[in-house]
Design a protein around this motif. Sequence first.
Motif, PDB file in Angstrom:
ATOM      1  N   VAL A 127     -16.061   2.747   2.985  1.00  0.00           N
ATOM      2  CA  VAL A 127     -14.555   2.450   2.775  1.00  0.00           C
ATOM      3  C   VAL A 127     -14.620   1.370   1.855  1.00  0.00           C
ATOM      4  O   VAL A 127     -15.244   0.506   1.658  1.00  0.00           O
ATOM      5  CB  VAL A 127     -14.078   2.018   4.041  1.00  0.00           C
ATOM      6  CG1 VAL A 127     -12.478   1.755   3.933  1.00  0.00           C
ATOM      7  CG2 VAL A 127     -13.943   2.897   5.143  1.00  0.00           C
ATOM      8  N   LYS A 128     -13.671   1.786   0.686  1.00  0.00           N
ATOM      9  CA  LYS A 128     -13.526   0.831  -0.200  1.00  0.00           C
ATOM     10  C   LYS A 128     -11.988   0.362  -0.568  1.00  0.00           C
ATOM     11  O   LYS A 128     -11.148   1.604  -0.278  1.00  0.00           O
ATOM     12  CB  LYS A 128     -14.023   1.405  -1.753  1.00  0.00           C
ATOM     13  CG  LYS A 128     -15.697   1.292  -1.751  1.00  0.00           C
ATOM     14  CD  LYS A 128     -16.256   1.671  -3.006  1.00  0.00           C
ATOM     15  CE  LYS A 128     -15.768   0.807  -4.011  1.00  0.00           C
ATOM     16  NZ  LYS A 128     -16.570   0.913  -5.355  1.00  0.00           N
ATOM     17  N   VAL A 129     -11.762  -0.709  -1.077  1.00  0.00           N
ATOM     18  CA  VAL A 129     -10.296  -1.107  -1.453  1.00  0.00           C
ATOM     19  C   VAL A 129     -10.246  -0.506  -2.901  1.00  0.00           C
ATOM     20  O   VAL A 129     -11.012  -0.600  -3.656  1.00  0.00           O
ATOM     21  CB  VAL A 129     -10.128  -2.486  -1.255  1.00  0.00           C
ATOM     22  CG1 VAL A 129      -8.829  -3.008  -1.702  1.00  0.00           C
ATOM     23  CG2 VAL A 129     -10.385  -3.032   0.014  1.00  0.00           C
ATOM     24  N   ARG A 130      -8.872  -0.025  -3.261  1.00  0.00           N
ATOM     25  CA  ARG A 130      -8.753   0.878  -4.386  1.00  0.00           C
ATOM     26  C   ARG A 130      -7.384   0.208  -5.024  1.00  0.00           C
ATOM     27  O   ARG A 130      -6.457  -0.307  -4.375  1.00  0.00           O
ATOM     28  CB  ARG A 130      -8.361   2.266  -4.246  1.00  0.00           C
ATOM     29  CG  ARG A 130      -9.380   2.896  -3.477  1.00  0.00           C
ATOM     30  CD  ARG A 130     -10.908   2.962  -4.199  1.00  0.00           C
ATOM     31  NE  ARG A 130     -11.766   3.732  -3.295  1.00  0.00           N
ATOM     32  CZ  ARG A 130     -12.821   4.440  -4.147  1.00  0.00           C
ATOM     33  NH1 ARG A 130     -13.137   4.307  -5.227  1.00  0.00           N
ATOM     34  NH2 ARG A 130     -13.660   5.017  -3.302  1.00  0.00           N
ATOM     35  N   PHE A 131      -7.339  -0.057  -6.361  1.00  0.00           N
ATOM     36  CA  PHE A 131      -6.239  -0.676  -7.033  1.00  0.00           C
ATOM     37  C   PHE A 131      -6.016   0.231  -7.943  1.00  0.00           C
ATOM     38  O   PHE A 131      -6.894   0.951  -8.851  1.00  0.00           O
ATOM     39  CB  PHE A 131      -6.503  -1.706  -7.633  1.00  0.00           C
ATOM     40  CG  PHE A 131      -6.730  -3.025  -6.533  1.00  0.00           C
ATOM     41  CD1 PHE A 131      -6.151  -3.875  -5.968  1.00  0.00           C
ATOM     42  CD2 PHE A 131      -8.327  -3.244  -6.282  1.00  0.00           C
ATOM     43  CE1 PHE A 131      -6.450  -4.570  -5.019  1.00  0.00           C
ATOM     44  CE2 PHE A 131      -8.716  -4.158  -5.356  1.00  0.00           C
ATOM     45  CZ  PHE A 131      -7.845  -4.806  -4.749  1.00  0.00           C
TER      46      PHE A 131
ATOM     47  N   GLN B 139      -3.846  -9.549   0.056  1.00  0.00           N
ATOM     48  CA  GLN B 139      -2.820 -10.069   1.029  1.00  0.00           C
ATOM     49  C   GLN B 139      -1.674  -9.556   1.485  1.00  0.00           C
ATOM     50  O   GLN B 139      -1.377  -9.459   2.388  1.00  0.00           O
ATOM     51  CB  GLN B 139      -2.378 -11.651   0.426  1.00  0.00           C
ATOM     52  CG  GLN B 139      -3.669 -12.545  -0.082  1.00  0.00           C
ATOM     53  CD  GLN B 139      -3.256 -13.968  -0.618  1.00  0.00           C
ATOM     54  OE1 GLN B 139      -2.143 -13.722  -1.282  1.00  0.00           O
ATOM     55  NE2 GLN B 139      -3.897 -14.984  -0.535  1.00  0.00           N
ATOM     56  N   HIS B 140      -1.212  -8.854   0.468  1.00  0.00           N
ATOM     57  CA  HIS B 140       0.177  -7.865   0.870  1.00  0.00           C
ATOM     58  C   HIS B 140      -0.548  -6.871   1.924  1.00  0.00           C
ATOM     59  O   HIS B 140       0.182  -6.459   2.826  1.00  0.00           O
ATOM     60  CB  HIS B 140       0.777  -7.325  -0.368  1.00  0.00           C
ATOM     61  CG  HIS B 140       1.734  -6.416  -0.159  1.00  0.00           C
ATOM     62  ND1 HIS B 140       3.153  -7.004   0.409  1.00  0.00           N
ATOM     63  CD2 HIS B 140       2.064  -4.937  -0.205  1.00  0.00           C
ATOM     64  CE1 HIS B 140       3.868  -5.962   0.649  1.00  0.00           C
ATOM     65  NE2 HIS B 140       3.427  -4.843   0.106  1.00  0.00           N
ATOM     66  N   LEU B 141      -1.705  -6.118   1.557  1.00  0.00           N
ATOM     67  CA  LEU B 141      -2.263  -5.108   2.789  1.00  0.00           C
ATOM     68  C   LEU B 141      -2.415  -5.785   3.934  1.00  0.00           C
ATOM     69  O   LEU B 141      -1.982  -5.001   4.805  1.00  0.00           O
ATOM     70  CB  LEU B 141      -3.580  -4.571   2.133  1.00  0.00           C
ATOM     71  CG  LEU B 141      -3.470  -3.736   0.738  1.00  0.00           C
ATOM     72  CD1 LEU B 141      -4.831  -3.402   0.190  1.00  0.00           C
ATOM     73  CD2 LEU B 141      -2.480  -2.605   0.780  1.00  0.00           C
TER      74      LEU B 141
ATOM     75  N   THR C 115      -0.540  -8.213   5.208  1.00  0.00           N
ATOM     76  CA  THR C 115       0.620  -8.202   5.929  1.00  0.00           C
ATOM     77  C   THR C 115       1.388  -7.069   6.413  1.00  0.00           C
ATOM     78  O   THR C 115       2.137  -6.993   7.166  1.00  0.00           O
ATOM     79  CB  THR C 115       1.576  -9.086   4.842  1.00  0.00           C
ATOM     80  OG1 THR C 115       2.056  -8.234   3.893  1.00  0.00           O
ATOM     81  CG2 THR C 115       1.268 -10.234   4.247  1.00  0.00           C
ATOM     82  N   LEU C 116       0.832  -5.943   5.810  1.00  0.00           N
ATOM     83  CA  LEU C 116       1.320  -4.604   6.173  1.00  0.00           C
ATOM     84  C   LEU C 116       0.477  -4.075   7.460  1.00  0.00           C
ATOM     85  O   LEU C 116       1.134  -3.010   8.000  1.00  0.00           O
ATOM     86  CB  LEU C 116       1.054  -3.587   4.857  1.00  0.00           C
ATOM     87  CG  LEU C 116       1.988  -3.728   3.791  1.00  0.00           C
ATOM     88  CD1 LEU C 116       1.505  -2.544   2.648  1.00  0.00           C
ATOM     89  CD2 LEU C 116       3.449  -3.511   4.048  1.00  0.00           C
ATOM     90  N   GLY C 117      -0.362  -4.790   7.703  1.00  0.00           N
ATOM     91  CA  GLY C 117      -1.136  -4.380   8.899  1.00  0.00           C
ATOM     92  C   GLY C 117      -2.342  -3.646   8.931  1.00  0.00           C
ATOM     93  O   GLY C 117      -2.949  -3.152   9.807  1.00  0.00           O
ATOM     94  N   ILE C 118      -2.919  -3.793   7.613  1.00  0.00           N
ATOM     95  CA  ILE C 118      -4.166  -3.131   7.404  1.00  0.00           C
ATOM     96  C   ILE C 118      -5.298  -4.081   7.964  1.00  0.00           C
ATOM     97  O   ILE C 118      -5.852  -4.694   7.007  1.00  0.00           O
ATOM     98  CB  ILE C 118      -4.148  -2.557   5.887  1.00  0.00           C
ATOM     99  CG1 ILE C 118      -3.244  -1.394   5.684  1.00  0.00           C
ATOM    100  CG2 ILE C 118      -5.765  -1.919   5.841  1.00  0.00           C
ATOM    101  CD1 ILE C 118      -3.253  -1.025   4.141  1.00  0.00           C
TER     102      ILE C 118
ATOM    103  N   VAL D 212     -10.694  -4.501   3.627  1.00  0.00           N
ATOM    104  CA  VAL D 212      -9.817  -5.207   2.702  1.00  0.00           C
ATOM    105  C   VAL D 212     -10.159  -6.825   3.124  1.00  0.00           C
ATOM    106  O   VAL D 212     -10.125  -7.716   2.200  1.00  0.00           O
ATOM    107  CB  VAL D 212      -8.375  -4.916   3.600  1.00  0.00           C
ATOM    108  CG1 VAL D 212      -7.376  -5.964   3.068  1.00  0.00           C
ATOM    109  CG2 VAL D 212      -7.754  -3.611   3.132  1.00  0.00           C
ATOM    110  N   ALA D 213     -10.499  -7.092   4.266  1.00  0.00           N
ATOM    111  CA  ALA D 213     -10.804  -8.483   4.592  1.00  0.00           C
ATOM    112  C   ALA D 213     -12.190  -9.180   3.764  1.00  0.00           C
ATOM    113  O   ALA D 213     -12.021 -10.248   3.339  1.00  0.00           O
ATOM    114  CB  ALA D 213     -11.320  -8.881   6.134  1.00  0.00           C
TER     115      ALA D 213
END
Length: 112
Positions: free
Chosen positions: A20-24, A59-61, A63-66, A75-76
């Motif tokens: 699993v990777k974080v994507r932008f 940080q926003h992700l 706060t969205l609960g991910i 994400v962490a």
Amino acid sequence: MATEKTFTVAGTATNSDGTVKVRFANDLVARIKILNKNNCTNINLVELPKAMTKMEALQHLQTLGITAGDAGFAVANKLAEKAKVAKKGEVKIKATKVASASKTPVTQAATA
């Protein structure tokens, strides 16, 4: 000094090998098409409320609960990595007290 790149879309996706990777991205539809073409699954991308740096987006992700499962772990980890890099750029300055060597005032004599 270069400005940091900003993004309007962020989220997670699972690669074909199971990682699993974080994507932008800046274009949600184009990014989803690319991820689908590369056989990614569990694509979870969200549009950000404003253009954000990677650190702000992570940080926003959160706060969205991910924060649960593999996506939360990714994400962490990415947030910790970005925080470590940001901290490297900080400069710490330590001031020490300097004692005066002389108690008498220094005056300049007039020379003629």
